[in-house]
Design an enzyme around this catalytic site. Sequence first.
Site, mmCIF file in Angstrom:
data_model
loop_
_atom_site.group_PDB
_atom_site.id
_atom_site.type_symbol
_atom_site.label_atom_id
_atom_site.label_comp_id
_atom_site.label_asym_id
_atom_site.label_seq_id
_atom_site.Cartn_x
_atom_site.Cartn_y
_atom_site.Cartn_z
ATOM 1 N N HIS A 1 -5.557 -0.644 5.703
ATOM 2 C CA HIS A 1 -5.355 0.165 6.917
ATOM 3 C C HIS A 1 -6.437 -0.019 7.996
ATOM 4 C CE1 HIS A 1 -8.013 2.649 4.541
ATOM 5 N NE2 HIS A 1 -7.062 3.185 3.821
ATOM 6 N N ASP B 1 -8.703 2.795 -3.241
ATOM 7 C CA ASP B 1 -8.211 3.406 -2.005
ATOM 8 C C ASP B 1 -8.241 4.925 -2.068
ATOM 9 O OD1 ASP B 1 -6.922 3.156 0.645
ATOM 10 O OD2 ASP B 1 -5.329 4.253 -0.376
ATOM 11 N N ASP C 1 0.879 2.704 3.747
ATOM 12 C CA ASP C 1 -0.025 3.766 3.286
ATOM 13 C C ASP C 1 0.756 5.068 3.133
ATOM 14 O OD1 ASP C 1 -2.251 5.123 2.418
ATOM 15 O OD2 ASP C 1 -3.246 5.205 4.362
ATOM 16 N N HIS D 1 1.522 5.142 -2.089
ATOM 17 C CA HIS D 1 1.062 6.149 -3.046
ATOM 18 C C HIS D 1 2.288 6.817 -3.661
ATOM 19 C CE1 HIS D 1 -3.193 5.938 -1.783
ATOM 20 N NE2 HIS D 1 -2.679 5.702 -0.584
ATOM 21 N N ASN E 1 -6.274 9.309 7.034
ATOM 22 C CA ASN E 1 -7.471 8.518 6.735
ATOM 23 C C ASN E 1 -7.086 7.044 6.636
ATOM 24 O OD1 ASN E 1 -9.643 7.194 5.528
ATOM 25 N ND2 ASN E 1 -10.019 8.770 4.013
ATOM 26 N N ARG F 1 1.956 8.718 -6.520
ATOM 27 C CA ARG F 1 1.409 9.991 -7.042
ATOM 28 C C ARG F 1 1.600 10.212 -8.537
ATOM 29 N NH1 ARG F 1 -1.866 10.156 -2.862
ATOM 30 N NH2 ARG F 1 -1.073 11.217 -0.985
ATOM 31 N N HIS G 1 0.843 -1.208 0.000
ATOM 32 C CA HIS G 1 0.000 0.000 0.000
ATOM 33 C C HIS G 1 0.875 1.255 0.000
ATOM 34 C CE1 HIS G 1 -3.960 1.875 1.707
ATOM 35 N NE2 HIS G 1 -3.287 2.772 1.008
#
Length: 428
Positions: A230, A150, A303, A58, A276, A60, A56
Amino acid sequence: MSKTLIRGAKVLGGEPQDVLIDGTVIEAVGSGLSAEGAEVVEADGKVLLPGLVDLHTHLREPGREDSETVLTGTRAAASGGYTSVFAMANTFPVADTAGVVEQVWRLGQQHGYCDVQPIGAVTVGLEGAKLAELGAMYESAAGVTVFSDDGKCVHDAQIMRRALEYVKAFDGVIAQHAQEPRLTEGAEMNEGVVSAELGLGGWPAVAEESIIARDVLLAEHVGSRVHICHLSTAGSVEIVRWAKSRGIQVTAEVTPHHLLLTDELVRSYNPVYKVNPPLRTERDVMALREALADGTIDIVATDHAPHPHEDKDCEWAAAAMGMVGLETALSVVQETMVDTGLLDWAGVADRMSFKPARIGQATGHGRPVSAGEPANLTLVDTAYRGRVDPAGFASRSRNTPYEGRELPGRVTHTWLRGKATLVDGKLT
């Protein structure tokens, strides 16, 4: 082909051994190994783990290169001991077609600091209304097997059911962001005593738990795999534990920050703690640690959510949600799980390499540290203690909740298929 001899490393925290890398594979593991012309790394009792796998992340790119790129994100990953990361689909454009996932995959191959496996969106544009091209993404060069919206929940039960049915054909998995949208309208932090005192909109635990309960039942009905992103509440732990007792094919992840930080930190109104799902209570944190230790929660996933300075250096209500995590994850796990006696280093290898690789079908990763296996490895100085300084991060963003905090452990070396990507704490 080059050779590297790692001398005196505690493989998975065991007794010191030597590990000889020949080219892209581990040639031998044992005592008193030697190899003419090999580069020698004196481990001096540091812990050697299989390269970490993050299910997991990111990155971008495409679309938000101001916060992270595949290059900077994979450099951060290598700095944190990772050799494989799964890149979430909430990019611009969304990774909901074969073309976009192949673009991300090729960027990962081009930069070479770790393997990048794109995650495909479940629905077109993450809008929750129509299934994305799941089959085309699976059949693409990227070979996508994990799908997630997600950042948003697949809130429509019929869409979720169809997605589970679709990916069953190729043993794919739907990774759910468990957040009932109607129950979290205007929510800014965990719903509880602190939110009431601060007057901030509360994010109830049931908003997460109700979606998990629905989705494990759907997974049981369909006979497919569901993964919970998460997981953050004690109640969610109990639902997953119950589902596993019934033989339902559910796996779950916890982030490092949910293992350490609580909603009490929000009293500072520092947006670095806005995330989050939100930081929960001390009771939730303890339940998550116990669940990771007993296997109810399968893996740790970062995350990693980078944001540019201006998206965090503002008032709480306007701030973006998320924290960077790739470069601090292993240290937080050492502090919360190893130094507390809840896990040993073999357990860390299981939760941060073996199992995430298996869930995501990351070929060549999450393998034993033994002869004939791919040389995807990370060496950790577990005796080190130091304060987190985001100025030294490889990530393009600096939104860490640990700035100035003392954490244990430091990754000194990372090898991707025998090639050093990190040496003595410095990227190659």
